[in-house]
Write a protein that holds these residues in place. Structure first.
Motif, PDB file in Angstrom:
ATOM      1  N   GLN A  36     -53.931 -29.847   5.177  1.00 16.96           N
ATOM      2  CA  GLN A  36     -54.826 -30.961   4.848  1.00 16.96           C
ATOM      3  C   GLN A  36     -54.037 -32.244   4.579  1.00 16.96           C
ATOM      4  O   GLN A  36     -54.352 -33.296   5.132  1.00 16.96           O
ATOM      5  N   CYS A  37     -52.989 -32.155   3.761  1.00 19.44           N
ATOM      6  CA  CYS A  37     -52.184 -33.349   3.475  1.00 19.44           C
ATOM      7  C   CYS A  37     -51.470 -33.837   4.731  1.00 19.44           C
ATOM      8  O   CYS A  37     -51.331 -35.039   4.944  1.00 19.44           O
ATOM      9  N   GLN A  38     -51.037 -32.916   5.584  1.00 25.06           N
ATOM     10  CA  GLN A  38     -50.385 -33.289   6.834  1.00 25.06           C
ATOM     11  C   GLN A  38     -51.360 -34.076   7.712  1.00 25.06           C
ATOM     12  O   GLN A  38     -50.999 -35.102   8.292  1.00 25.06           O
ATOM     13  N   MET A  39     -52.604 -33.624   7.801  1.00 20.95           N
ATOM     14  CA  MET A  39     -53.593 -34.287   8.647  1.00 20.95           C
ATOM     15  C   MET A  39     -54.029 -35.637   8.063  1.00 20.95           C
ATOM     16  O   MET A  39     -54.304 -36.574   8.813  1.00 20.95           O
ATOM     17  N   ILE A  40     -54.066 -35.750   6.744  1.00 22.55           N
ATOM     18  CA  ILE A  40     -54.374 -37.048   6.114  1.00 22.55           C
ATOM     19  C   ILE A  40     -53.305 -38.064   6.511  1.00 22.55           C
ATOM     20  O   ILE A  40     -53.613 -39.187   6.922  1.00 22.55           O
ATOM     21  N   ASP A  41     -52.035 -37.663   6.427  1.00 21.54           N
ATOM     22  CA  ASP A  41     -50.936 -38.552   6.798  1.00 21.54           C
ATOM     23  C   ASP A  41     -51.010 -38.914   8.283  1.00 21.54           C
ATOM     24  O   ASP A  41     -50.864 -40.075   8.655  1.00 21.54           O
ATOM     25  N   PHE A  42     -51.260 -37.927   9.131  1.00 21.38           N
ATOM     26  CA  PHE A  42     -51.377 -38.181  10.567  1.00 21.38           C
ATOM     27  C   PHE A  42     -52.500 -39.181  10.847  1.00 21.38           C
ATOM     28  O   PHE A  42     -52.335 -40.102  11.651  1.00 21.38           O
ATOM     29  N   TRP A  45     -51.440 -42.755  10.145  1.00 18.29           N
ATOM     30  CA  TRP A  45     -50.610 -43.306  11.228  1.00 18.29           C
ATOM     31  C   TRP A  45     -51.481 -43.641  12.441  1.00 18.29           C
ATOM     32  O   TRP A  45     -51.320 -44.689  13.059  1.00 18.29           O
ATOM     33  N   ALA A  46     -52.416 -42.746  12.777  1.00 20.10           N
ATOM     34  CA  ALA A  46     -53.271 -42.954  13.952  1.00 20.10           C
ATOM     35  C   ALA A  46     -54.160 -44.181  13.783  1.00 20.10           C
ATOM     36  O   ALA A  46     -54.436 -44.896  14.749  1.00 20.10           O
ATOM     37  N   ASP A  47     -54.620 -44.428  12.554  1.00 21.65           N
ATOM     38  CA  ASP A  47     -55.457 -45.601  12.275  1.00 21.65           C
ATOM     39  C   ASP A  47     -54.625 -46.858  12.044  1.00 21.65           C
ATOM     40  O   ASP A  47     -55.156 -47.905  11.699  1.00 21.65           O
ATOM     41  N   GLU A  48     -53.302 -46.744  12.228  1.00 15.46           N
ATOM     42  CA  GLU A  48     -52.349 -47.841  12.046  1.00 15.46           C
ATOM     43  C   GLU A  48     -52.353 -48.405  10.630  1.00 15.46           C
ATOM     44  O   GLU A  48     -52.070 -49.580  10.406  1.00 15.46           O
TER      45      GLU A  48
END
Length: 67
Positions: A36-42, A45-48
């Protein structure tokens, strides 16, 4: 006889929630504490929302071309 020296455990803070994470095989998402924390961080980044400072973008939209 010398007894083997125990390995020192490295612990880091999860970049998302600041939970302690053991740096090793028991933490498959390191440096994150969970998927979950990994996907929040990703997602950030994806949303700039996060970026690495560097040279300005030299895209086609600003009139620059290699030709």
């Amino acid at each position: 006889m010398n007894s083997p020296t125990p390995k020192k455990t490295t612990v880091v803070k999860c970049p998302t929630c600041q939970t302690d994470v053991v740096w090793g095989e028991i933490s498959p998402y390191r440096p994150f504490c969970s998927k979950q924390c990994q996907m929040i961080d990703f997602g950030e980044w994806a949303d700039e929302e996060k970026s690495i400072p560097g040279a300005p973008d030299m895209s086609d939209s600003d009139g620059w071309s290699e030709g």
